[in-house]
Design a protein around this motif. Structure first.
Motif, short mmCIF file in Angstrom:
data_model
loop_
_atom_site.label_atom_id
_atom_site.label_comp_id
_atom_site.label_asym_id
_atom_site.label_seq_id
_atom_site.Cartn_x
_atom_site.Cartn_y
_atom_site.Cartn_z
N LEU A 2 0.87 -1.50 0.13
CA LEU A 2 -0.11 -0.25 0.00
C LEU A 2 0.92 1.14 0.00
CD1 LEU A 2 -2.92 -1.05 2.60
CD2 LEU A 2 -3.28 -0.12 -0.20
N SER A 61 -7.97 7.12 0.57
CA SER A 61 -8.55 5.71 1.10
C SER A 61 -7.03 5.06 0.94
CB SER A 61 -9.31 4.95 -0.03
OG SER A 61 -9.85 5.91 -0.76
N ILE A 62 -6.38 5.19 0.70
CA ILE A 62 -4.74 4.31 0.91
C ILE A 62 -4.65 4.93 2.00
CG2 ILE A 62 -2.63 4.32 -0.18
CD1 ILE A 62 -3.54 3.79 -2.97
N ALA A 65 -6.05 3.25 4.40
CA ALA A 65 -5.93 1.55 4.79
C ALA A 65 -4.65 2.05 6.07
CB ALA A 65 -6.36 1.44 3.95
N LEU A 68 -4.40 3.08 9.51
CA LEU A 68 -5.95 1.87 10.40
C LEU A 68 -4.73 0.76 10.83
CD1 LEU A 68 -9.10 2.67 8.52
CD2 LEU A 68 -8.28 3.58 11.16
N THR A 69 -3.81 0.03 10.03
CA THR A 69 -3.15 -0.79 9.98
C THR A 69 -1.80 -0.83 10.56
OG1 THR A 69 -1.91 -0.59 7.61
CG2 THR A 69 -3.72 -2.15 7.65
#
Length: 70
Positions: A2, A61-62, A65, A68-69
């Protein structure tokens, strides 16, 4: 993975922003119309607006993400 995609999207967004021709600068806008790089000025501006909006959405969006990870 990502992070790599996010990096590529951010570089593409920078390139798109540099492709935009300032409306008030007569020299650059006349070059853009004479060289016909992106077609007619109106269609090129619309295409770049859509491409920029899609790129920003993908980048956000990336980024979300990734945050959040980790």
């Amino acid at each position: 993975m990502l992070k790599l995609i996010g990096f590529i999207v951010s570089i593409l967004l920078i390139i798109i922003i540099f492709l935009r021709t300032p409306q008030e600068n007569v020299g650059l806008s006349s070059f853009a119309t004479k060289s016909n790089i992106l077609g007619s000025p109106r269609s090129a501006e619309r295409f770049l607006n859509i491409l920029t909006a899609i790129g920003i959405f993908i980048y956000l969006s990336i980024a979300l993400a990734i945050n959040l990870t980790f």
